[in-house]
Design a protein around this motif. Structure first.
Motif, PDB file in Angstrom:
ATOM      1  N   VAL A  58       9.867   2.224 -11.258  1.00 27.97           N
ATOM      2  CA  VAL A  58       8.506   1.788 -10.953  1.00 27.97           C
ATOM      3  C   VAL A  58       8.576   0.785  -9.808  1.00 27.97           C
ATOM      4  O   VAL A  58       9.428  -0.107  -9.809  1.00 27.97           O
ATOM      5  N   ALA A  59       7.691   0.943  -8.828  1.00 28.40           N
ATOM      6  CA  ALA A  59       7.632   0.011  -7.699  1.00 28.40           C
ATOM      7  C   ALA A  59       6.432  -0.910  -7.852  1.00 28.40           C
ATOM      8  O   ALA A  59       5.326  -0.468  -8.194  1.00 28.40           O
ATOM      9  N   VAL A  60       6.644  -2.201  -7.613  1.00 27.94           N
ATOM     10  CA  VAL A  60       5.565  -3.189  -7.669  1.00 27.94           C
ATOM     11  C   VAL A  60       5.721  -4.139  -6.482  1.00 27.94           C
ATOM     12  O   VAL A  60       6.773  -4.196  -5.842  1.00 27.94           O
ATOM     13  N   ALA A  74     -10.384  -8.699  -7.922  1.00 30.37           N
ATOM     14  CA  ALA A  74      -9.090  -8.023  -7.969  1.00 30.37           C
ATOM     15  C   ALA A  74      -9.227  -6.549  -7.595  1.00 30.37           C
ATOM     16  O   ALA A  74      -8.383  -5.996  -6.892  1.00 30.37           O
ATOM     17  N   ALA A  75     -10.299  -5.901  -8.081  1.00 31.10           N
ATOM     18  CA  ALA A  75     -10.531  -4.486  -7.773  1.00 31.10           C
ATOM     19  C   ALA A  75     -10.724  -4.283  -6.274  1.00 31.10           C
ATOM     20  O   ALA A  75     -10.253  -3.288  -5.700  1.00 31.10           O
ATOM     21  N   GLU A  76     -11.410  -5.224  -5.626  1.00 26.39           N
ATOM     22  CA  GLU A  76     -11.633  -5.121  -4.181  1.00 26.39           C
ATOM     23  C   GLU A  76     -10.322  -5.268  -3.414  1.00 26.39           C
ATOM     24  O   GLU A  76     -10.076  -4.555  -2.430  1.00 26.39           O
ATOM     25  N   LEU A  77      -9.457  -6.195  -3.878  1.00 27.57           N
ATOM     26  CA  LEU A  77      -8.166  -6.374  -3.211  1.00 27.57           C
ATOM     27  C   LEU A  77      -7.297  -5.132  -3.378  1.00 27.57           C
ATOM     28  O   LEU A  77      -6.653  -4.678  -2.425  1.00 27.57           O
ATOM     29  N   LEU A  78      -7.284  -4.562  -4.577  1.00 32.94           N
ATOM     30  CA  LEU A  78      -6.515  -3.335  -4.808  1.00 32.94           C
ATOM     31  C   LEU A  78      -7.011  -2.201  -3.921  1.00 32.94           C
ATOM     32  O   LEU A  78      -6.224  -1.464  -3.325  1.00 32.94           O
ATOM     33  N   ALA A  79      -8.334  -2.085  -3.828  1.00 32.81           N
ATOM     34  CA  ALA A  79      -8.922  -1.021  -3.012  1.00 32.81           C
ATOM     35  C   ALA A  79      -8.538  -1.172  -1.546  1.00 32.81           C
ATOM     36  O   ALA A  79      -8.345  -0.177  -0.830  1.00 32.81           O
ATOM     37  N   SER A  80      -8.398  -2.420  -1.090  1.00 36.92           N
ATOM     38  CA  SER A  80      -8.033  -2.652   0.312  1.00 36.92           C
ATOM     39  C   SER A  80      -6.624  -2.131   0.614  1.00 36.92           C
ATOM     40  O   SER A  80      -6.301  -1.842   1.766  1.00 36.92           O
ATOM     41  N   GLY A 138      -5.523   0.567  -1.042  1.00 41.58           N
ATOM     42  CA  GLY A 138      -5.555   1.959  -1.461  1.00 41.58           C
ATOM     43  C   GLY A 138      -5.005   2.184  -2.850  1.00 41.58           C
ATOM     44  O   GLY A 138      -4.571   3.288  -3.189  1.00 41.58           O
ATOM     45  N   LEU A 139      -5.033   1.131  -3.687  1.00 42.86           N
ATOM     46  CA  LEU A 139      -4.510   1.213  -5.053  1.00 42.86           C
ATOM     47  C   LEU A 139      -5.652   1.226  -6.061  1.00 42.86           C
ATOM     48  O   LEU A 139      -6.693   0.595  -5.859  1.00 42.86           O
ATOM     49  N   SER A 140      -5.445   1.939  -7.172  1.00 39.61           N
ATOM     50  CA  SER A 140      -6.480   2.031  -8.201  1.00 39.61           C
ATOM     51  C   SER A 140      -6.257   1.065  -9.354  1.00 39.61           C
ATOM     52  O   SER A 140      -7.175   0.786 -10.127  1.00 39.61           O
ATOM     53  N   GLU A 141      -5.030   0.541  -9.495  1.00 37.36           N
ATOM     54  CA  GLU A 141      -4.718  -0.370 -10.586  1.00 37.36           C
ATOM     55  C   GLU A 141      -3.517  -1.224 -10.213  1.00 37.36           C
ATOM     56  O   GLU A 141      -2.743  -0.870  -9.319  1.00 37.36           O
ATOM     57  N   GLY A 181       0.800  -1.224   0.000  1.00 41.35           N
ATOM     58  CA  GLY A 181       0.000   0.000   0.000  1.00 41.35           C
ATOM     59  C   GLY A 181       0.830   1.270   0.000  1.00 41.35           C
ATOM     60  O   GLY A 181       0.276   2.371   0.067  1.00 41.35           O
ATOM     61  N   GLU A 182       2.160   1.115  -0.096  1.00 40.28           N
ATOM     62  CA  GLU A 182       3.053   2.276  -0.034  1.00 40.28           C
ATOM     63  C   GLU A 182       3.991   2.331  -1.234  1.00 40.28           C
ATOM     64  O   GLU A 182       5.136   2.780  -1.125  1.00 40.28           O
ATOM     65  N   LEU A 183       3.521   1.877  -2.372  1.00 40.81           N
ATOM     66  CA  LEU A 183       4.375   1.830  -3.562  1.00 40.81           C
ATOM     67  C   LEU A 183       4.847   3.220  -3.984  1.00 40.81           C
ATOM     68  O   LEU A 183       5.972   3.381  -4.462  1.00 40.81           O
ATOM     69  N   ALA A 184       3.991   4.211  -3.816  1.00 42.13           N
ATOM     70  CA  ALA A 184       4.304   5.563  -4.296  1.00 42.13           C
ATOM     71  C   ALA A 184       5.487   6.188  -3.559  1.00 42.13           C
ATOM     72  O   ALA A 184       6.147   7.081  -4.099  1.00 42.13           O
ATOM     73  N   THR A 185       5.771   5.721  -2.345  1.00 41.75           N
ATOM     74  CA  THR A 185       6.850   6.319  -1.548  1.00 41.75           C
ATOM     75  C   THR A 185       8.063   5.392  -1.415  1.00 41.75           C
ATOM     76  O   THR A 185       8.952   5.649  -0.594  1.00 41.75           O
ATOM     77  N   ALA A 186       8.100   4.331  -2.213  1.00 46.26           N
ATOM     78  CA  ALA A 186       9.162   3.323  -2.085  1.00 46.26           C
ATOM     79  C   ALA A 186      10.552   3.911  -2.298  1.00 46.26           C
ATOM     80  O   ALA A 186      11.499   3.581  -1.573  1.00 46.26           O
ATOM     81  N   VAL A 187      10.702   4.780  -3.287  1.00 46.57           N
ATOM     82  CA  VAL A 187      12.018   5.347  -3.591  1.00 46.57           C
ATOM     83  C   VAL A 187      12.553   6.130  -2.402  1.00 46.57           C
ATOM     84  O   VAL A 187      13.720   5.976  -2.004  1.00 46.57           O
ATOM     85  N   GLU A 188      11.717   6.961  -1.812  1.00 42.18           N
ATOM     86  CA  GLU A 188      12.154   7.779  -0.684  1.00 42.18           C
ATOM     87  C   GLU A 188      12.438   6.918   0.537  1.00 42.18           C
ATOM     88  O   GLU A 188      13.462   7.093   1.214  1.00 42.18           O
TER      89      GLU A 188
END
Length: 410
Positions: free
Chosen positions: A281-283, A299-305, A307-310, A258-265
């Motif tokens: 890109v973080a995955v 899959a959409a429900e798991l992503l939402a859990s 906080g991811l949109s895709e 749930g924290e892919l966007a901040t992985a680099v930092e």
């Protein structure tokens, strides 16, 4: 002069390429029209024999046990060995494109065809097979380096500890050394040739290679070196590894999904960002593996859990596409709604050639409408009434998201 649309031309071209037996036609449509509706076969293997599209290849590399082959398998739907291996594998991934589905609501086409990216899994980059792996890497257009960030005591790291920056730097150094060796040997040959007499082309090549050599000796990859057009041309025959665009793929653990966007930092990997022809890109490989096995809603429900949109792999594919300087344009009609791949800056006549060389040769003009204008208008006719459909010539620079109908002689 008689004008034919892409649809009419494709039917004729397909007949020449495959013969009538290769086409599955709608008999009712055929009874009402001189041009029957087709169940398009453009994306199949047989179609490639007719259209000859040039796939842009991205080589996936990484140390053993980083999750590289698992990501390749999920990306390409290939039946690869999840434990990795030495064999080179090739697969094709569909470029996620929601606009195709939106355009399809206007036409209810028999087929929707997405743009694709070809990936090559080169196996683990062990030291004892590094030379062979690097030789294969020279054939690709871009590099995706999968770097292990996740910690799993049951899967030991090849270097004994988790250090993403070290792994990135070490493998980059292998690319630099390979290029430096190639340049050094070529310069030795040029020195001998130039002693025999002056040659302006060889002198330019020598000066450019010396510039590249100094850059590499400073431990900088050639993708970060700015060259003039004349210099680039002089070394265009060399397949330098560090000149390839680089995509760093950070493979994180489940606890960071749930924290892919901040992985680099968070992992102090800022040194990998902000460089020319480079992206990060973080995955989360395990999460992606779970999503690949689920139905769309689940899959959409798991992503939402999380906080991811895709899925993270969607961003990975798009990043690959962008890094190689590619864009998409669309063709749309009842037989097919399709995304086509071209390089940024391509002209309308070159875009026509992406569909078929005969359309490029017989190009007359292109009818162009922006995809969002077409959706808002509801049809090409309605968009034309609003003056949103433009007639463009051969030198028009195709824009990302253009919907185009090519008119050509036949």
């Amino acid at each position: 002069m008689r004008l034919r649309s892409v649809v009419e031309f494709a039917y004729a071209a397909a007949r020449r390429c495959w013969g009538d037996s290769r086409l599955a036609c709608d008999s009712k449509a055929g009874a009402r029209s001189r041009t029957p509706k087709l169940h398009w076969l453009w994306s199949g293997q047989k179609a490639r024999l007719c259209y000859h599209p040039k796939f842009m290849q991205t080589g996936i590399i990484g140390l053993p046990q980083v999750g590289k082959t698992t990501l390749f398998r999920i990306l390409t739907k290939a039946a690869a060995d999840a434990k990795g291996g030495q064999a080179t594998q090739i697969g094709i991934a569909k470029v996620p494109e929601p606009r195709l589905q939106q355009l399809a609501t206007l036409y209810n086409p028999k087929k929707i065809t997405y743009a694709t990216v070809q990936y090559v899994d080169l196996g683990g980059m062990q030291k004892d097979r590094m030379r062979d792996a690097l030789a294969q890497l020279r054939e690709v257009d871009a590099i995706a380096h999968v770097i292990r960030v996740f910690d799993d005591p049951s899967v030991p790291h090849a270097e004994g500890s988790i250090d993403p920056l070290r792994d990135a730097v070490n493998l980059e150094l292998e690319l630099l050394l390979s290029d430096l060796d190639q340049i050094t040997r070529r310069l030795e040959r040029l020195e001998k040739d130039l002693k025999k007499g002056k040659n302006p082309q060889l002198e330019i090549e020598k000066a450019t290679l010396e510039k590249c050599k100094a850059h590499l000796e400073a431990e900088k990859p050639l993708r970060e070196l700015e060259l003039k057009a004349e210099e680039r041309k002089s070394i265009s025959g060399f397949l330098f590894l560090s000149q390839r665009p680089m995509l760093y793929v950070l493979n994180l653990g489940d606890d960071e999904a749930g924290e892919l966007a901040t992985a680099v930092e968070r992992h102090n990997l800022g040194a990998l960002q902000g460089k020319p022809n480079t992206a990060v890109v973080a995955v989360c490989g395990r999460l992606e593996a779970e999503l690949a096995e689920m139905e769309e809603k689940e899959a959409a429900e798991l992503l939402a859990s999380y906080g991811l949109s895709e899925p993270g792999l969607n961003r990975l594919i798009r990043a690959t596409y962008d890094l190689m300087g590619l864009i998409q344009f669309f063709t749309a009609g009842e037989p097919e709604v399709r995304a086509w791949t071209i390089h940024k800056g391509s002209t309308a006549v070159k875009a026509a050639g992406a569909i078929h060389s005969d359309i490029e040769k017989g190009f007359i003009r292109a009818e162009v409408v922006r995809w969002d204008d077409l959706l808002a208008a509801g049809s090409v006719a309605a968009a034309r009434e609003k003056a949103q459909v433009r007639l463009e010539g051969r030198e028009y620079i195709v824009q990302e998201g253009d919907v185009i109908l090519f008119r050509h002689s036949g």
